[in-house]
Design an enzyme around this catalytic site. Structure first.
Site, PDB file in Angstrom:
ATOM      1  N   ALA A  86       0.847  -1.197   0.000  1.00 50.20           N
ATOM      2  CA  ALA A  86       0.000   0.000   0.000  1.00 50.20           C
ATOM      3  C   ALA A  86       0.877   1.239   0.000  1.00 50.20           C
ATOM      4  O   ALA A  86       1.973   1.245   0.544  1.00 50.20           O
ATOM      5  CB  ALA A  86      -0.919   0.003   1.221  1.00 50.20           C
ATOM      6  N   VAL A  87       0.338   2.279  -0.594  1.00 48.59           N
ATOM      7  CA  VAL A  87       1.009   3.574  -0.658  1.00 48.59           C
ATOM      8  C   VAL A  87       0.083   4.602  -0.009  1.00 48.59           C
ATOM      9  O   VAL A  87      -1.137   4.580  -0.212  1.00 48.59           O
ATOM     10  CB  VAL A  87       1.326   3.965  -2.119  1.00 48.59           C
ATOM     11  N   ARG A  93       0.619   7.562  -7.286  1.00 50.03           N
ATOM     12  CA  ARG A  93       0.964   7.968  -8.647  1.00 50.03           C
ATOM     13  C   ARG A  93       2.269   8.766  -8.724  1.00 50.03           C
ATOM     14  O   ARG A  93       2.448   9.627  -9.574  1.00 50.03           O
ATOM     15  CB  ARG A  93      -0.172   8.736  -9.295  1.00 50.03           C
ATOM     16  N   GLY A  95       5.286   6.822  -8.297  1.00 51.11           N
ATOM     17  CA  GLY A  95       6.292   5.790  -8.509  1.00 51.11           C
ATOM     18  C   GLY A  95       6.721   5.049  -7.251  1.00 51.11           C
ATOM     19  O   GLY A  95       7.637   4.233  -7.314  1.00 51.11           O
ATOM     20  N   GLY A  97       5.054   2.744  -5.439  1.00 48.85           N
ATOM     21  CA  GLY A  97       4.756   1.314  -5.555  1.00 48.85           C
ATOM     22  C   GLY A  97       5.773   0.604  -6.427  1.00 48.85           C
ATOM     23  O   GLY A  97       6.218  -0.498  -6.098  1.00 48.85           O
ATOM     24  N   GLU A 119      -2.220 -11.899  -5.626  1.00 46.11           N
ATOM     25  CA  GLU A 119      -3.623 -11.714  -5.963  1.00 46.11           C
ATOM     26  C   GLU A 119      -3.908 -10.224  -5.850  1.00 46.11           C
ATOM     27  O   GLU A 119      -3.389  -9.566  -4.961  1.00 46.11           O
ATOM     28  CB  GLU A 119      -4.555 -12.453  -4.993  1.00 46.11           C
ATOM     29  N   ASN A 124      -8.955  -3.182  -9.294  1.00 46.09           N
ATOM     30  CA  ASN A 124      -7.815  -2.317  -8.979  1.00 46.09           C
ATOM     31  C   ASN A 124      -6.931  -2.136 -10.219  1.00 46.09           C
ATOM     32  O   ASN A 124      -5.814  -2.653 -10.288  1.00 46.09           O
ATOM     33  CB  ASN A 124      -7.029  -2.886  -7.800  1.00 46.09           C
ATOM     34  N   TYR A 131       1.716  -3.960 -11.835  1.00 47.75           N
ATOM     35  CA  TYR A 131       2.249  -5.322 -11.864  1.00 47.75           C
ATOM     36  C   TYR A 131       2.594  -5.747 -13.290  1.00 47.75           C
ATOM     37  O   TYR A 131       3.663  -6.308 -13.540  1.00 47.75           O
ATOM     38  CB  TYR A 131       1.252  -6.302 -11.242  1.00 47.75           C
TER      39      TYR A 131
END
Length: 161
Positions: A86-87, A93, A95, A97, A119, A124, A131
């Site tokens: 989580a961020v 937005r 970068g 993550g 998962e 999302n 990913y």
């Protein structure tokens, strides 16, 4: 903004819990997060805003200026699973993550991991795009996997070995 990515320790627990609670409808407990930080088979990384030059994993420990996000990877032999990431809402937005996950992937490779699984909620789209941008491939769908609210999970994997 300078960002450091480093291994989490217990001084980060309250901030990880804050981000967890802000990010998920069914957040992990403080005790569960503590167990992951202390588990030698888990890699728990944090991203922090700092006034220092960018540094990667294994930067000196200590409370960060401001925690921006976290990620938890569980290693089981040659495979690993991304359990949680989580961020902070104010840092999305930017970068963060991608930095967290790239660092975890590199560390997992160093531990002999060959495949990483995860998962993600089917709705999302930003996470799925992140990913896929890092090379994860969709492997299937697990119907009704998430209970709060009820939603399907997209199964993904990345070969790193």
């Amino acid at each position: 903004m300078s960002v450091i990515i480093k291994s989490a320790d217990l001084c980060h627990l309250d901030e990880i819990l804050r981000i967890e609670r802000e990010s998920f409808p069914n957040p992990w407990s403080k005790n569960h997060l503590r167990q992951r930080i202390l588990d030698p088979a888990s890699l728990v990384y944090v991203a922090a805003e700092t006034n220092y030059a960018p540094v990667w994993a294994d930067a000196p420990s200590g409370p960060p200026d401001r925690l921006l996000g976290f990620a938890i990877l569980q290693i089981i032999g040659p495979e690993a699973e991304l359990h949680n990431m989580a961020v902070d809402q104010t840092a999305k937005r930017q970068g963060i993550g991608q930095l967290l996950l790239s660092s975890l992937i590199q560390a997992a490779q160093g531990r002999g991991v060959e495949v990483i699984h995860l998962e993600v909620r089917a709705s999302n789209a930003p996470a799925i795009a992140l990913y896929e941008g890092l090379g994860f491939q969709r492997m299937g769908l697990r119907r009704g996997y998430y209970q709060v609210p009820l939603e399907d999970a997209v199964l993904m994997r990345l070969g790193v070995g």
